[in-house]
Design a protein around this motif. Sequence first.
Motif, PDB file in Angstrom:
ATOM      1  N   ARG A   1       4.347  10.195  16.950  1.00 12.30           N
ATOM      2  CA  ARG A   1       3.298  11.052  16.513  1.00 12.30           C
ATOM      3  C   ARG A   1       1.988  10.298  15.957  1.00 12.30           C
ATOM      4  NH1 ARG A   1       5.013  14.557  11.488  1.00 12.30           N
ATOM      5  NH2 ARG A   1       3.489  16.127  12.136  1.00 12.30           N
ATOM      6  N   GLY A   2       1.974   8.940  16.475  1.00  3.04           N
ATOM      7  CA  GLY A   2       0.963   8.023  16.214  1.00  3.04           C
ATOM      8  C   GLY A   2       0.691   7.142  14.946  1.00  3.04           C
ATOM      9  N   VAL A   3       1.890   7.186  14.467  1.00  2.00           N
ATOM     10  CA  VAL A   3       1.827   6.365  13.149  1.00  2.00           C
ATOM     11  C   VAL A   3       1.999   4.943  13.663  1.00  2.00           C
ATOM     12  CG1 VAL A   3       3.472   5.640  11.002  1.00  2.00           C
ATOM     13  CG2 VAL A   3       3.067   8.046  11.867  1.00  2.00           C
ATOM     14  N   PHE A   4       1.121   4.043  12.606  1.00  2.00           N
ATOM     15  CA  PHE A   4       0.906   2.611  12.984  1.00  2.00           C
ATOM     16  C   PHE A   4       0.854   1.692  11.935  1.00  2.00           C
ATOM     17  CE2 PHE A   4      -3.286   4.582  13.594  1.00  2.00           C
ATOM     18  CZ  PHE A   4      -3.972   3.836  12.464  1.00  2.00           C
ATOM     19  N   GLY A   5       0.993   2.399  10.666  1.00  2.00           N
ATOM     20  CA  GLY A   5       0.653   1.820   9.538  1.00  2.00           C
ATOM     21  C   GLY A   5       1.452   2.395   8.317  1.00  2.00           C
ATOM     22  N   SER A   6       1.377   1.777   7.400  1.00  2.00           N
ATOM     23  CA  SER A   6       2.034   2.200   6.084  1.00  2.00           C
ATOM     24  C   SER A   6       0.901   1.910   4.741  1.00  2.00           C
ATOM     25  CB  SER A   6       3.196   1.462   5.689  1.00  2.00           C
ATOM     26  OG  SER A   6       3.651   1.728   4.171  1.00  2.00           O
ATOM     27  N   PRO A   7       0.745   3.250   3.906  1.00  2.00           N
ATOM     28  CA  PRO A   7       1.421   4.525   4.108  1.00  2.00           C
ATOM     29  C   PRO A   7       0.385   5.207   5.260  1.00  2.00           C
ATOM     30  CG  PRO A   7      -0.149   4.542   2.169  1.00  2.00           C
ATOM     31  CD  PRO A   7      -0.052   3.003   2.805  1.00  2.00           C
ATOM     32  N   PHE A   8       1.058   6.153   5.766  1.00  2.00           N
ATOM     33  CA  PHE A   8       0.486   7.044   6.785  1.00  2.00           C
ATOM     34  C   PHE A   8       0.765   8.397   6.427  1.00  2.00           C
ATOM     35  CE2 PHE A   8      -0.864   8.604  10.790  1.00  2.00           C
ATOM     36  CZ  PHE A   8      -1.714   7.965  11.413  1.00  2.00           C
ATOM     37  N   PHE A   9       0.178   9.516   6.249  1.00  2.00           N
ATOM     38  CA  PHE A   9       0.164  10.730   5.815  1.00  2.00           C
ATOM     39  C   PHE A   9       0.140  11.723   7.072  1.00  2.00           C
ATOM     40  CE2 PHE A   9      -2.060   8.640   2.382  1.00  2.00           C
ATOM     41  CZ  PHE A   9      -0.947   8.113   1.659  1.00  2.00           C
ATOM     42  N   ILE A  10       0.777  12.771   7.408  1.00  2.00           N
ATOM     43  CA  ILE A  10       0.389  13.621   8.321  1.00  2.00           C
ATOM     44  C   ILE A  10       0.500  15.019   7.931  1.00  2.00           C
ATOM     45  CG2 ILE A  10       0.907  14.760  10.529  1.00  2.00           C
ATOM     46  CD1 ILE A  10       1.861  11.872  11.585  1.00  2.00           C
ATOM     47  N   ILE A  11      -0.417  15.785   7.777  1.00  2.00           N
ATOM     48  CA  ILE A  11      -0.429  17.124   7.259  1.00  2.00           C
ATOM     49  C   ILE A  11      -0.744  18.151   8.331  1.00  2.00           C
ATOM     50  CG2 ILE A  11      -1.640  18.437   5.443  1.00  2.00           C
ATOM     51  CD1 ILE A  11      -2.744  16.266   4.163  1.00  2.00           C
ATOM     52  N   ASP A  12       0.027  18.998   8.695  1.00  2.62           N
ATOM     53  CA  ASP A  12      -0.250  20.006   9.726  1.00  2.62           C
ATOM     54  C   ASP A  12      -0.546  19.213  11.203  1.00  2.62           C
ATOM     55  OD1 ASP A  12       0.434  21.998   7.688  1.00  2.62           O
ATOM     56  OD2 ASP A  12      -1.643  21.988   7.340  1.00  2.62           O
ATOM     57  N   ASP A  13       0.100  18.304  11.334  1.00  2.00           N
ATOM     58  CA  ASP A  13      -0.438  17.284  12.555  1.00  2.00           C
ATOM     59  C   ASP A  13      -1.734  16.422  12.385  1.00  2.00           C
ATOM     60  OD1 ASP A  13       1.839  18.042  13.869  1.00  2.00           O
ATOM     61  OD2 ASP A  13       0.841  19.843  14.870  1.00  2.00           O
ATOM     62  N   GLU A  14      -2.351  16.469  11.328  1.00  2.00           N
ATOM     63  CA  GLU A  14      -3.535  15.972  10.980  1.00  2.00           C
ATOM     64  C   GLU A  14      -3.256  14.561  10.356  1.00  2.00           C
ATOM     65  OE1 GLU A  14      -6.598  16.690  12.034  1.00  2.00           O
ATOM     66  OE2 GLU A  14      -7.847  15.329  11.023  1.00  2.00           O
TER      67      GLU A  14
ATOM     68  N   TYR B   1       0.907  -1.181   0.051  1.00  6.51           N
ATOM     69  CA  TYR B   1       0.065  -0.192   0.014  1.00  6.51           C
ATOM     70  C   TYR B   1       0.948   1.318   0.036  1.00  6.51           C
ATOM     71  CZ  TYR B   1      -4.352  -2.872   0.984  1.00  6.51           C
ATOM     72  OH  TYR B   1      -5.299  -3.669   0.675  1.00  6.51           O
ATOM     73  N   GLY B   2       2.041   1.410   0.595  1.00  8.51           N
ATOM     74  CA  GLY B   2       2.949   2.374   0.811  1.00  8.51           C
ATOM     75  C   GLY B   2       3.422   2.435  -0.773  1.00  8.51           C
ATOM     76  N   TYR B   3       3.793   1.522  -1.552  1.00  5.74           N
ATOM     77  CA  TYR B   3       4.322   1.563  -3.022  1.00  5.74           C
ATOM     78  C   TYR B   3       3.095   2.155  -3.824  1.00  5.74           C
ATOM     79  CZ  TYR B   3       5.058  -0.257  -7.645  1.00  5.74           C
ATOM     80  OH  TYR B   3       5.270  -0.548  -8.981  1.00  5.74           O
ATOM     81  N   PHE B   4       1.781   1.557  -3.592  1.00  3.03           N
ATOM     82  CA  PHE B   4       0.723   2.284  -4.450  1.00  3.03           C
ATOM     83  C   PHE B   4       0.439   3.799  -4.031  1.00  3.03           C
ATOM     84  CE2 PHE B   4      -0.714  -2.420  -4.668  1.00  3.03           C
ATOM     85  CZ  PHE B   4      -0.463  -2.470  -5.990  1.00  3.03           C
TER      86      PHE B   4
ATOM     87  N   PHE C   1      -3.535  10.753   8.576  1.00  5.85           N
ATOM     88  CA  PHE C   1      -4.338  10.218   7.582  1.00  5.85           C
ATOM     89  C   PHE C   1      -3.576   8.676   7.305  1.00  5.85           C
ATOM     90  CE2 PHE C   1      -4.968  14.634   6.725  1.00  5.85           C
ATOM     91  CZ  PHE C   1      -6.212  14.679   6.490  1.00  5.85           C
ATOM     92  N   TRP C   2      -4.470   7.469   7.480  1.00  4.25           N
ATOM     93  CA  TRP C   2      -3.764   6.259   7.194  1.00  4.25           C
ATOM     94  C   TRP C   2      -4.598   5.619   6.310  1.00  4.25           C
ATOM     95  CZ3 TRP C   2      -6.551   1.546   9.717  1.00  4.25           C
ATOM     96  CH2 TRP C   2      -5.821   0.631   9.470  1.00  4.25           C
ATOM     97  N   GLY C   3      -3.373   5.016   5.432  1.00  2.93           N
ATOM     98  CA  GLY C   3      -3.836   4.167   4.374  1.00  2.93           C
ATOM     99  C   GLY C   3      -4.037   4.699   2.929  1.00  2.93           C
TER     100      GLY C   3
END
Lengths: 200, 200
Positions: free
Chosen positions: B167-180, B15-18, B182-184
């Motif tokens: 920062r709460g990351v528990f999977g891949s991919p995981f995006f953080i935008i201005d501390d918000e 999913y990180g690759y995609f 988004f997983w997946g």
Amino acid sequence: MTNAIDFYFDFSSPYGYFAADAIEAEAARAGRPCRWVPILLGPAFKASGNQLLIEQPLKGAYSRHDWDRLARLTGIPYAFPDPFPVASVAAARVFWWLDASDGAGAKVFARAIFAGYFAHGRNIGDKAVVAAIADECGHDRAAALAAMDDPAWKAKCRDETEAAIGRGVFGSPFFIIDDEPFWGSDRLPMVRRWLETGGW
Amino acid sequence: MTNAIDFYFDFSSPYGYFAADAIEAEAARAGRPCRWVPILLGPAFKASGNQLLIEQPLKGAYSRHDWDRLARLTGIPYAFPDPFPVASVAAARVFWWLDASDGAGAKVFARAIFAGYFAHGRNIGDKAVVAAIADECGHDRAAALAAMDDPAWKAKCRDETEAAIGRGVFGSPFFIIDDEPFWGSDRLPMVRRWLETGGW
């Protein structure tokens, strides 16, 4: 093809709640019936080695944040319920009891259960609350209470959960379209594309 | 705001690759830099109680099906690699070595690692393969091999993973935008909306 879209969910699943109107709308758009199948995530989690989102470190906090965010985005009434989660078996059994004679009525009841729990904070793990909601939907309260303990609806509930697991269902919501599985409310755009194109 | 979008991933995550090209495109669209942060999912899974998708009953089979389906949908070259998964630590250390002096070059290398593994079936768990890919990207093979065992890049790799978990990351991919958070890869449409609207 006009086969039904199967919509698997647990009544105590926030993502199931958020997806319910949307999958019904996708089915209507595609001219297909939508079959609502309340299941019990407990056995499904046991089969898949999964566990409750809310009990997982990091993911639990993310999920609570995400449910609030989804509610704000969609405008769906929502407040994180307390207690959470609750056993949804009584509501599921009443659903199957209603569904046997009145599919549309069963869906009305299901929406009322969802809204009772996630919009109005009513404890749908409590049999009396489930019976009250059935009553508000125009059904006999005593008959609803009886359905919760009726071996026929106990068996139906168990069988549908086992059948779901047999089809690979491991979470809520889970959609199956012509044997094609889609897990999660995030997949609604892909569901639409699948329905529009016939798959790829 | 023009803060960077943080893109957390593991080099052995399909999913990180995609998601890699897509999140880069979303960042470009929003006029923001995109910071690629290869992490090691092993420690993140330990912190979150998560486990490898592929090892989970039901969910593992669904995931393999879903990766094939995503590849067909997106046209991204993909073949389920063997072995899978592999340790991605050597690739991550080389990434950080490159990134220290050449951020763009590090991304070129990262894309080559992803493609090597998921499009061409090269075993990126093998240090010699990682060094060969670095060489193909114009870097010194011996220096790449040395970077894999350099305490500085070992520490950087560990520190970035720990900071991600913090920062709460528990999977891949995981995006953080201005501390918000988004997983997946499924959340790319929501990421776009967030960037367009400034959030809700």
